[in-house]
Scaffold this motif. Structure first.
Motif, short mmCIF file in Angstrom:
data_model
loop_
_atom_site.label_atom_id
_atom_site.label_comp_id
_atom_site.label_asym_id
_atom_site.label_seq_id
_atom_site.Cartn_x
_atom_site.Cartn_y
_atom_site.Cartn_z
N ARG A 14 -89.29 33.31 49.13
CA ARG A 14 -89.12 32.25 48.14
C ARG A 14 -87.66 32.08 47.74
O ARG A 14 -87.19 30.97 47.50
N LEU A 15 -86.92 33.16 47.71
CA LEU A 15 -85.52 33.11 47.27
C LEU A 15 -84.53 33.22 48.42
O LEU A 15 -83.33 33.33 48.19
N ALA A 16 -84.99 33.18 49.65
CA ALA A 16 -84.11 33.36 50.80
C ALA A 16 -82.99 32.32 50.83
O ALA A 16 -81.82 32.66 51.07
N ALA A 17 -83.31 31.05 50.60
CA ALA A 17 -82.30 30.00 50.61
C ALA A 17 -81.26 30.23 49.51
O ALA A 17 -80.07 30.01 49.71
N HIS A 18 -81.73 30.69 48.36
CA HIS A 18 -80.82 30.96 47.24
C HIS A 18 -79.84 32.09 47.59
O HIS A 18 -78.63 31.98 47.35
N TYR A 19 -80.36 33.16 48.19
CA TYR A 19 -79.50 34.27 48.56
C TYR A 19 -78.52 33.87 49.66
O TYR A 19 -77.37 34.30 49.67
N ASP A 20 -78.95 33.04 50.59
CA ASP A 20 -78.05 32.54 51.63
C ASP A 20 -76.91 31.72 51.02
O ASP A 20 -75.75 31.85 51.41
N MET A 21 -77.25 30.87 50.05
CA MET A 21 -76.25 30.04 49.38
C MET A 21 -75.24 30.92 48.63
O MET A 21 -74.04 30.68 48.70
N ARG A 22 -75.73 31.94 47.95
CA ARG A 22 -74.83 32.83 47.21
C ARG A 22 -73.91 33.60 48.16
O ARG A 22 -72.72 33.77 47.89
N ALA A 23 -74.45 34.05 49.29
CA ALA A 23 -73.64 34.79 50.26
C ALA A 23 -72.56 33.89 50.85
O ALA A 23 -71.41 34.31 51.01
N GLN A 24 -72.92 32.65 51.15
CA GLN A 24 -71.94 31.71 51.69
C GLN A 24 -70.84 31.43 50.66
O GLN A 24 -69.67 31.34 51.00
N HIS A 25 -71.22 31.31 49.40
CA HIS A 25 -70.24 31.07 48.34
C HIS A 25 -69.28 32.25 48.21
O HIS A 25 -68.07 32.08 48.08
N ARG A 26 -69.83 33.48 48.27
CA ARG A 26 -68.98 34.68 48.20
C ARG A 26 -68.00 34.72 49.37
O ARG A 26 -66.83 35.07 49.19
N GLU A 27 -68.47 34.37 50.56
CA GLU A 27 -67.59 34.37 51.73
C GLU A 27 -66.49 33.32 51.59
O GLU A 27 -65.34 33.56 51.96
N SER A 28 -66.83 32.16 51.04
CA SER A 28 -65.82 31.11 50.82
C SER A 28 -64.77 31.58 49.82
O SER A 28 -63.57 31.33 50.02
N LEU A 29 -65.20 32.22 48.76
CA LEU A 29 -64.25 32.72 47.77
C LEU A 29 -63.35 33.81 48.35
O LEU A 29 -62.15 33.83 48.08
N ALA A 84 -62.46 34.10 51.49
CA ALA A 84 -61.51 33.44 52.39
C ALA A 84 -60.41 32.74 51.60
O ALA A 84 -59.24 32.76 52.00
N ALA A 85 -60.77 32.15 50.48
CA ALA A 85 -59.78 31.45 49.65
C ALA A 85 -58.80 32.44 49.03
O ALA A 85 -57.62 32.11 48.85
N ARG A 86 -59.25 33.64 48.73
CA ARG A 86 -58.36 34.65 48.17
C ARG A 86 -57.42 35.22 49.23
O ARG A 86 -56.30 35.61 48.94
N ALA A 87 -57.89 35.28 50.47
CA ALA A 87 -57.11 35.90 51.55
C ALA A 87 -55.88 35.08 51.91
O ALA A 87 -54.79 35.62 52.06
N VAL A 88 -56.05 33.79 52.11
CA VAL A 88 -54.95 32.90 52.47
C VAL A 88 -55.10 31.60 51.68
O VAL A 88 -56.20 31.21 51.34
N PRO A 89 -54.00 30.92 51.40
CA PRO A 89 -54.12 29.65 50.69
C PRO A 89 -54.82 28.61 51.55
O PRO A 89 -54.60 28.52 52.76
N LEU A 90 -55.71 27.85 50.93
CA LEU A 90 -56.43 26.82 51.65
C LEU A 90 -55.54 25.61 51.89
O LEU A 90 -54.67 25.30 51.07
#
Length: 59
Positions: free
Chosen positions: A6-21, A23-29
């Motif tokens: 039931r929450l799989a899509a929600h957890y996928d979205m949160r994981a993708q958001h964490r990965e984006s953040l 990447a943004a911290r590692a190098v300037p976008l």
């Protein structure tokens, strides 16, 4: 224990958001320039009707 389907899509979205953040911290976008996008020269999308007509023409 199993995973929550039931929450799989929600957890996928949160994981993708964490990965984006992370990447943004590692190098300037950076944004693509108009030349790189070439929006004026090449369409971003094509119409399904147009693709359908061209496919029928070659059959």
């Amino acid at each position: 224990m199993g995973s929550s389907t039931r929450l799989a899509a929600h957890y996928d979205m949160r994981a993708q958001h964490r990965e984006s953040l992370a990447a943004a911290r590692a190098v300037p976008l950076e944004s693509l320039t108009d030349r790189e996008l070439s929006l004026r020269e090449q369409p971003v999308t094509i119409f399904a009707m147009r693709a359908e007509k061209s496919r029928l023409r070659y059959e």
